[in-house]
Design an enzyme around this catalytic site. Structure first.
Site, PDB file in Angstrom:
ATOM      1  N   CYS A  70      -1.988  23.779   0.697  1.00  0.00           N
ATOM      2  CA  CYS A  70      -1.939  22.589  -0.148  1.00  0.00           C
ATOM      3  C   CYS A  70      -3.335  22.286  -0.734  1.00  0.00           C
ATOM      4  O   CYS A  70      -3.839  23.048  -1.536  1.00  0.00           O
ATOM      5  CB  CYS A  70      -1.371  21.412   0.641  1.00  0.00           C
ATOM      6  SG  CYS A  70      -0.733  20.088  -0.404  1.00  0.00           S
TER       7      CYS A  70
ATOM      8  N   HIS B 161       3.982  23.479   3.449  1.00  0.00           N
ATOM      9  CA  HIS B 161       3.676  22.978   4.786  1.00  0.00           C
ATOM     10  C   HIS B 161       4.791  23.371   5.753  1.00  0.00           C
ATOM     11  O   HIS B 161       5.916  23.644   5.344  1.00  0.00           O
ATOM     12  CB  HIS B 161       3.573  21.455   4.775  1.00  0.00           C
ATOM     13  CG  HIS B 161       2.416  20.919   4.007  1.00  0.00           C
ATOM     14  ND1 HIS B 161       1.134  20.938   4.490  1.00  0.00           N
ATOM     15  CD2 HIS B 161       2.361  20.313   2.784  1.00  0.00           C
ATOM     16  CE1 HIS B 161       0.328  20.381   3.608  1.00  0.00           C
ATOM     17  NE2 HIS B 161       1.044  19.995   2.559  1.00  0.00           N
TER      18      HIS B 161
END
Length: 492
Positions: free
Chosen positions: A337, A434
């Site tokens: 991310c 994630h």
């Protein structure tokens, strides 16, 4: 669902301070109640955390409430945590209301304006109550912070408005637990004191009988009923932590060494928990002021709530130099991310979504560029890791789009869409996904790529087993019957 004959009830766990174990206590009580056949749901009126989970309907809630939902055996809902503050600086936070971004507020303004969110909090609470026999509520911080009482929606302000009885938890491990609990009783108003029905003591080490006099002293000074002393739960480290202050610097076993820098706005660091649980992996969370270890096999750049600010923070620690030295030794780097965004050539923020309008040079380890965009991506996904062909599930929670020549060597595929990028030599990888390491097959395949053998254990089973152990631990040492009986019917 709640039966027609059962009126839903609620009980709230508040703490004498932050990190006294409220989240774990609620998770354990959730599982204990669920094992007794009750339909249970967790609730936290207001949370402050950059560690968030994505709900099935595309919202986000605090990671602790996600764990508590697992303990209850139910799907995540935005109503479990209707107000979520995600700090972006020392002065302000992004405000998430019922799962969606409401805006950005300075800390002082939020203290002044938060009272208007009480109606939203009560709306979510009553919506959730329609789905369960029992709502277990977690407070935030401490009711002893009487300077924050006016307009409070997190602790006694909510408890009084919803008429939910409160159990006050103290942390004996940090010392002064008698003063913690008695002092909280002393500074609260009579109305708030009346809302508290009892206390418990958490994190005791040693012979519990040695605290009998102290326990009676708390009862005598407060008039509150004691519900027990809970010894230290050794397996707590296997459950996801929500607060970065709880991160251990070194954990796990020996063997393959993974290092992760503790960024100032680190987010979704529970991505690493499944690796921490591996017996043959050593995970080092590197605090500010320390160099990244020279013997690391893999460096993971984690998520962050403020990419450009944490990129500057990373450089200020000299970690950019450590990463280059790590790569020269032939080792690998994975960015997740915000960490993926940092690995690129440039980060553009034309609307000032994470601070001032501007552009920052990235680490230049991937030939990609990120542009911050107002629309936030919040979605659960099923993906395939392209280098190994292994399927896994995960979630996205980010602003910004990242593209460039290295995107042609994607890290994963989501349906027909590529995700992430890999450098030409294969040693620098980035992804927006994630939760990937929670998948045993992916974790095994990913580590095998690096010459390390993983057992590929099912991390979800580890969490479930640990929650059962936590519930049994609490049943053995606390008056669970009394706690559940203290729950009060929820008023319409």
């Amino acid at each position: 669902m709640t039966s027609e004959k059962t009126q839903p009830r609620a009980l709230m766990i508040q703490g004498t301070g932050s990190n006294v174990g409220k989240s774990m206590l609620v998770a354990g009580l959730c599982r204990a109640a669920q094992l007794r056949g009750l339909s249970v749901a967790p609730f936290k009126p207001q949370n402050m955390s950059n560690n968030a989970a994505v709900t099935a309907d595309g919202g986000e809630i605090g990671r602790a409430q996600a764990l508590q939902a697992i303990a209850c055996g139910r799907e995540l809902s935005v109503h479990m945590n209707p107000v979520l503050l995600k700090p972006e600086s020392d002065r302000g936070s992004q405000v998430i209301v019922q799962g969606q971004v409401r805006g950005w507020l300075e800390a002082k303004r939020f203290r002044e304006d938060r009272g208007v969110l009480l109606d939203v909090v009560l709306d979510s609470f009553h919506r959730l109550a329609q789905t369960a026999d029992l709502i277990l509520v977690e407070g935030a911080g401490s009711p002893a912070e009487v300077n924050l009482r006016l307009g409070d929606i997190a602790n006694m302000g909510f408890a009084c408005a919803a008429d939910v009885p409160v159990i006050l938890a103290g942390d004996i491990d940090r010392g002064g637990v008698i003063a913690q609990i008695v002092g909280t009783h002393t500074v609260m108003t009579d109305e708030d004191v009346a809302q508290v029905v009892g206390f418990l003591v958490n994190k005791f080490r040693g012979d519990v009988t040695l605290f009998e006099d102290g326990y009676r002293a708390i009862e005598d000074h407060t008039g509150w009923n004691g519900y027990g002393v809970l010894p230290w739960f050794d397996a707590a480290h296997l459950l996801p932590a929500e607060d970065a202050v709880e991160l251990a610097e070194t954990s796990g076993g020996q063997g393959f060494h993974i290092a992760c820098p503790m960024l100032s706005r680190i987010a979704n660091f529970d991505d690493l928990d499944p690796l921490k649980a591996e017996p043959n992996i050593r995970l080092t969370m590197v605090p500010p002021g320390q160099a990244l270890p020279g013997d690391a096999d893999l460096i993971v750049l984690p998520g962050t709530k403020s990419t450009r600010a944490d990129l500057a923070f990373l450089r200020a620690q000299g970690w950019d130099i450590d990463i280059l030295a790590h790569l020269r030794r032939g080792c690998r780097v994975l960015g997740i991310c915000g960490g993926y965004q940092m690995l690129g050539a440039q980060i553009d923020d034309p609307e000032g979504l994470e601070g001032d309008v501007g552009t920052a040079p990235g680490l230049g380890l991937l030939n990609v560029t990120t542009t911050m965009q107002p629309r936030k991506t919040l979605t659960r996904v099923e993906a395939v890791h392209l280098p190994t062909g292994t399927g896994f599930d995960g979630y996205e929670i980010h602003i910004g789009q990242t593209n460039g020549p290295d995107s042609a060597r994607a890290f994963a595929r989501i349906g027909d869409a590529p995700d992430g990028a890999i450098s030409g030599n294969g040693r620098v990888m980035g992804t927006y996904l994630h939760g990937l390491f929670a998948n045993g097959a992916f974790r095994q395949a990913f580590l095998r790529q690096m010459g390390h053998k993983s057992g590929g254990a099912d991390y979800t089973r580890t969490i479930d087993r640990t929650l059962n152990e936590l519930a049994a631990h609490m049943e053995a040492h606390l008056d669970i019957d009394g706690l559940l009986a203290a729950a009060r019917p929820i008023k319409a």
